[in-house]
Design an enzyme around this catalytic site. Structure first.
Site, PDB file in Angstrom:
ATOM      1  N   HIS A  67      16.345  30.460  -8.205  1.00 13.02           N
ATOM      2  CA  HIS A  67      17.213  30.705  -9.365  1.00 13.02           C
ATOM      3  C   HIS A  67      16.360  30.848 -10.616  1.00 13.02           C
ATOM      4  O   HIS A  67      15.883  29.854 -11.175  1.00 13.02           O
ATOM      5  CB  HIS A  67      18.205  29.557  -9.538  1.00 13.02           C
TER       6      HIS A  67
ATOM      7  N   ASP B 279      24.379  26.039  -3.796  1.00 14.76           N
ATOM      8  CA  ASP B 279      24.035  27.369  -3.282  1.00 14.76           C
ATOM      9  C   ASP B 279      23.160  27.222  -2.038  1.00 14.76           C
ATOM     10  O   ASP B 279      22.217  26.432  -2.019  1.00 14.76           O
ATOM     11  CB  ASP B 279      23.292  28.162  -4.364  1.00 14.76           C
TER      12      ASP B 279
ATOM     13  N   MET C 199      19.772  22.236  -8.161  1.00 16.02           N
ATOM     14  CA  MET C 199      21.112  21.797  -8.536  1.00 16.02           C
ATOM     15  C   MET C 199      22.160  22.614  -7.787  1.00 16.02           C
ATOM     16  O   MET C 199      21.906  23.726  -7.348  1.00 16.02           O
ATOM     17  CB  MET C 199      21.337  21.983 -10.036  1.00 16.02           C
TER      18      MET C 199
ATOM     19  N   SER D 218      15.906  26.027  -6.428  1.00 16.61           N
ATOM     20  CA  SER D 218      16.363  26.110  -7.819  1.00 16.61           C
ATOM     21  C   SER D 218      15.552  25.135  -8.665  1.00 16.61           C
ATOM     22  O   SER D 218      14.335  25.245  -8.717  1.00 16.61           O
ATOM     23  CB  SER D 218      17.869  25.827  -7.899  1.00 16.61           C
ATOM     24  N   THR D 219      16.206  24.155  -9.283  1.00 18.04           N
ATOM     25  CA  THR D 219      15.514  23.216 -10.174  1.00 18.04           C
ATOM     26  C   THR D 219      14.393  22.488  -9.430  1.00 18.04           C
ATOM     27  O   THR D 219      14.632  21.859  -8.406  1.00 18.04           O
ATOM     28  CB  THR D 219      16.512  22.189 -10.731  1.00 18.04           C
TER      29      THR D 219
END
Length: 407
Positions: free
Chosen positions: A251, A347, A344, A223-224
């Site tokens: 993401h 997940d 973040m 993600s991030t």
């Protein structure tokens, strides 16, 4: 919107000083809206608001923000021109690019990451959509808080200690909540569970030996900070993935994922694309979950195919890592190799437990090298990972495992 998170990274210590933010956007309504949203959070203080990059660059030293939310298209000086000038004035500045969901802006946003931007937030295309988008507001605030908190903490324990002492309390690191202990009875693992593995910050996490089965698939969740991390991993893994397909859930919203797939192909020098419903996996190919869809795998006679589903978000994410990992475990069992990179939220934490329960192997990124140690921290806390590694070591480790060597 591809995803919206509710929590800051696992393992982050609270910071008493507010995160200082500058908003740079040429649209007065958008600029005012972002300023108001951020200012309403008690952990954030807006210290600057400007309509172009030139004004923002000139104000960096005076306002001294921790985070800048930077629009791409602006008059007089656009975001891409301002980005390196800002970073030159303040090396530890966190810059979050804000752009609408066009292919051009997606390309620019990903290029900005390679030039030093920490992340991006995709804006809805119209002012009315921005005004009413709960997901956009949540994503903006959560990313500012997660990245801003990390930036403040990275300046050294002295500042954190001073801040927390001034608030009348002693600094105490927040520990991730460990998962319930599980018993490993799988024959596909060599030996008993290892007692502990060190991660960043001195915390200890339970780990397990790698599967004795040679991987037949590599599944990655991020993600991030993921695009940069994926780039580094795929550069290393490209030469070792002759016999396995690679499936990735990052993401991201639509358009962004198609461009990310192109970048992964260039990094690995392998065919790469967004996954398509009904498509059969081919060894040596990279498949990225398309934004706005969950990508899962389905075993059938003759191979494994991709299925795209339009169900509700999982862990506030769509695409989400957990559905992919669950399906990988069902299709490949002990021949699964899963990796969780920076991001973040949490997940992937349930998914790595499914991978492990099926006999597969899991690697997660360590805290020090993660942009945000939410997803990898949550995975580490499950106690089912085989390794918790710095980013620079993950690609070489994967390459060795794909060649049959887990040492």
């Amino acid at each position: 919107m591809a995803f919206a998170q509710r929590s800051v990274s696992a393992g982050a210590s609270p910071i008493s000083d507010p995160i200082k933010v500058m908003v740079v956007d040429d649209a007065v309504v958008i600029r005012g809206l972002l300023t108001r949203w951020l200012g309403e959070d008690k952990g954030i203080k807006v210290v600057g608001s400007h309509r172009n990059g030139k004004m923002a660059v000139e104000d960096i030293e005076k306002s001294n923000p921790d985070v800048v939310v930077l629009d791409i298209e602006m008059p007089e000086m656009d975001g891409m021109t301002a980005l390196p000038l800002m970073l030159a004035k303040k090396r530890d500045l966190v810059v979050i690019m804000a752009s609408t969901l066009t292919r051009r802006n997606a390309e620019i946003s990903l290029k900005a990451l390679s030039l030093g931007a920490a992340d991006y937030v995709p804006k809805p295309e119209s002012t009315s959509e921005v005004t009413t988008s709960v997901d956009f507001r949540r994503e903006l605030v959560d990313k500012v808080k997660a990245l801003g908190t990390r930036a403040i903490r990275m300046r050294g324990p002295a500042r954190t200690m001073r801040a927390e002492t001034s608030a009348g309390r002693t600094a105490q690191p927040v520990q991730p909540v460990p998962s319930r202990p599980t018993t490993d009875t799988r024959a596909s693992f060599r030996g008993a569970a290892q007692p502990a593995a060190a991660a960043a910050g001195g915390r200890k996490f339970q780990t397990r030996p790698y599967s004795s089965a040679r991987p037949r698939i590599l599944a990655i969740g991020s993600s991030t900070g993921g695009p940069q991390a994926l780039q580094e991993v795929m550069k290393e893994v490209g030469t070792a993935m002759n016999d396995v397909p690679v499936v990735i859930t990052q993401h991201m919203p639509p358009t962004f994922t198609a461009i990310l797939a192109e970048h992964m192909g260039k990094a690995a020098l392998r065919p790469a694309k967004e996954g398509e419903d009904g498509e059969m996996l081919k060894p040596g190919n990279i498949y990225v979950a398309p934004g706005g869809k969950h990508m899962v795998l389905e075993k059938e006679a003759g191979g494994v195919k991709i299925r795209l589903t339009d169900g509700p978000p999982v862990n506030f994410c769509k695409p989400a890592v957990d559905p992919l990992f669950d399906s990988v475990a069902k299709a490949y069992g002990s021949a699964s190799l899963a990796v969780i990179l920076t991001g973040m939220g949490h997940d992937g934490a349930d998914g790595v437990k499914t991978i492990s329960a099926g006999g597969g192997s899991v690697i997660t990124q360590d805290e020090a090298s993660s942009v945000v140690w939410g997803m990898p921290g949550a995975a580490a806390a499950t106690g089912v990972c085989c390794d918790i590694l710095p980013l620079k070591d993950i690609g070489p480790k994967i390459s060795r495992i794909l060649k049959g060597n887990t040492r």
